[in-house]
Enzyme design. Structure first.
Site, PDB file in Angstrom:
ATOM      1  N   ARG A  90       0.868  -1.189   0.000  1.00  0.00           N
ATOM      2  CA  ARG A  90       0.000   0.000   0.000  1.00  0.00           C
ATOM      3  C   ARG A  90       0.905   1.240   0.000  1.00  0.00           C
ATOM      4  NH1 ARG A  90      -4.936   0.109   3.939  1.00  0.00           N
ATOM      5  NH2 ARG A  90      -5.688   1.473   2.264  1.00  0.00           N
ATOM      6  N   ASP A 240      -2.537   9.259   7.509  1.00  0.00           N
ATOM      7  CA  ASP A 240      -1.706   8.242   6.847  1.00  0.00           C
ATOM      8  C   ASP A 240      -0.345   8.795   6.466  1.00  0.00           C
ATOM      9  OD1 ASP A 240      -4.677   7.363   6.320  1.00  0.00           O
ATOM     10  OD2 ASP A 240      -3.366   5.599   6.265  1.00  0.00           O
ATOM     11  N   ASN A 250      -5.451  11.496   4.742  1.00  0.00           N
ATOM     12  CA  ASN A 250      -6.195  10.551   5.585  1.00  0.00           C
ATOM     13  C   ASN A 250      -7.314   9.974   4.722  1.00  0.00           C
ATOM     14  OD1 ASN A 250      -6.624   9.273   8.185  1.00  0.00           O
ATOM     15  ND2 ASN A 250      -8.489  10.482   8.344  1.00  0.00           N
TER      16      ASN A 250
HETATM   17  O1  MRU Z   1      -7.527   2.408   4.227  1.00  0.00           O
HETATM   18  P1  MRU Z   1      -7.293   2.356   5.695  1.00  0.00           P
HETATM   19  O2  MRU Z   1      -8.413   1.737   6.472  1.00  0.00           O
HETATM   20  O3  MRU Z   1      -5.947   1.739   6.033  1.00  0.00           O
HETATM   21  O4  MRU Z   1      -7.226   3.879   6.119  1.00  0.00           O
HETATM   22  C1  MRU Z   1      -7.000   4.203   7.461  1.00  0.00           C
HETATM   23  C2  MRU Z   1      -7.050   5.644   7.748  1.00  0.00           C
HETATM   24  O5  MRU Z   1      -7.206   6.470   6.884  1.00  0.00           O
HETATM   25  C3  MRU Z   1      -6.781   6.043   9.154  1.00  0.00           C
HETATM   26  O6  MRU Z   1      -7.495   7.187   9.501  1.00  0.00           O
HETATM   27  C4  MRU Z   1      -5.280   6.338   9.296  1.00  0.00           C
HETATM   28  O7  MRU Z   1      -4.519   5.251   8.832  1.00  0.00           O
HETATM   29  C5  MRU Z   1      -4.897   6.626  10.685  1.00  0.00           C
HETATM   30  S1  MRU Z   1      -4.864   5.194  11.676  1.00  0.00           S
HETATM   31  C6  MRU Z   1      -4.349   5.573  13.214  1.00  0.00           C
END
Ligand code: MRU
Length: 347
Positions: A90, A240, A250
């Site tokens: 990712r 993120d 995010n």
């Molecule tokens: O696609 P995801 O579920 O991995 O996305 C997660 C998010 O956007 C969260 O808000 C971010 O990773 C922060 S986690 C502490």
């Protein structure tokens, strides 16, 4: 907390399967690096800090398997191959690349000291376990600091899941909420459902309920209504990747919430460990945004809800400009976005 997001065990890396929550609480064991990579890609484990921990454990596991099954032959080549495999899962959450860099340092130091391969692999395992432990400590620290900005009887809105499930434990945005709840400050948490993958509905609502923190689920398009009605005192979300100027990537939909919060003068906070800040990027325009499969948009949990051939966009994240962010809550303090680079680089 009565569940564990990710743990190192003798047989492999054990994770709660987040694709099956809240209907089933099932743990899966990844027995090699390939299985860890698949778990990250398919979002069995997700959330920036959690995939960082998973990547570190994936490296340790990949090297342990190589040593157990093949011996020392080709160990160095294997190390780079495992790092590449995990790096390709990712692209947006920088914690994944941060964790791989930490593992690279451990590996090259062990090799530099001329340690036997078995010792070097033990150091990798210890480093991965430590990244997990440190993540929980970091979240507790940033949660305690962040609770200070939460008013009494607060109604807090959050988007996606930045909780214990998104980290090794405790959570970032939900860490702030947990700490404020321990201080008796939380009246209600409004959880955006977070289409397309419903992390808010499936995960945030589940983990807050489990900790008996009052949570009310809303669909994403209701946020403006409740913010405009004065039903939200504060927004707190995770991140993120945060660029050097404070622009923050995010979960898709965060930007819309930030725009509404600003319009109605509701404070908008980002809670994230320093490992989520990428000082190598000047601004959010440089953050790579993951584009995910169309199936996630045309179907909800396997149920098709759109014409089969319709064109689809599915960016998994958006970027909230620094100007929309009231403060960034880290384990080292709460900063205005423009203070990040000068303050944190001095520490
Ligand atoms: O696609 P995801 O579920 O991995 O996305 C997660 C998010 O956007 C969260 O808000 C971010 O990773 C922060 S986690 C502490």
């Amino acid at each position: 907390m009565s569940f564990e997001t990710i743990a190192w065990q003798d047989e492999g890396v054990v994770m709660i399967d987040q694709t099956r929550l809240p209907l089933e609480e099932v743990y899966v064991t990844c027995r090699n690096a390939e299985e860890v990579a698949r778990a990250i890609r398919t979002m069995v484990i997700r959330g920036a800090p959690a995939i960082g921990v998973a990547a570190a454990m994936g490296v340790a596991l990949g090297m342990k398997r190589q040593l157990d099954e093949v011996g020392e032959a080709g160990l160095s080549d294997r190390f780079e191959a495992v790092c590449r495999l995990l790096a390709a899962t990712r692209p947006t959450a920088v914690n994944l690349f941060w964790a791989l860099d930490r593992m690279r340092q451990v590996w090259s130091q062990a090799n530099g000291r001329g340690l036997p391969a078995a010792e070097a692999v033990k150091l990798l395992v210890a480093a991965a376990v430590k990244i997990r432990e440190q993540d929980i400590e970091t979240n507790r620290r940033l949660g305690a600091l962040g609770a200070a900005v939460v008013p009494e009887k607060a109604r807090v809105l959050t988007h996606c899941n930045a909780g214990a499930l998104a980290c090794a434990g405790y959570g970032t945005a939900l860490g702030v909420i947990r700490a404020a709840h321990e201080q008796g400050k939380i009246r209600e948490v409004l959880a955006d459902e977070t289409r397309p993958l419903l992390q808010g509905a499936r995960l945030t609502a589940w983990e807050l309920q489990r900790d008996q923190i009052p949570v009310t689920l809303i669909t994403d398009n209701m946020a403006a209504h409740f913010i405009a009605a004065g039903a939200v005192d504060l927004v707190v979300v995770g991140a993120d990747r945060i660029a050097a100027n404070g622009d923050t990537a995010n979960k898709i939909g965060t930007l819309g919430v930030a725009i509404i919060a600003r319009e109605f003068q509701v404070p908008f906070y980002v809670a994230a460990p320093c490992s989520t800040i990428d000082f190598s990027l000047a601004n959010g325009g440089e953050i790579p945004i993951e584009e995910r499969d169309r199936e996630e948009v045309v179907a909800i949990r396997g149920q098709v809800v759109a014409p089969a051939e319709v064109a689809v966009y599915n960016p998994a994240f958006d970027v909230t400009p620094a100007a929309f962010i009231t403060g960034i809550i880290t384990e080292k303090g709460i900063f205005k976005p423009e203070e990040l680079l000068p303050r944190l680089c001095r520490n």
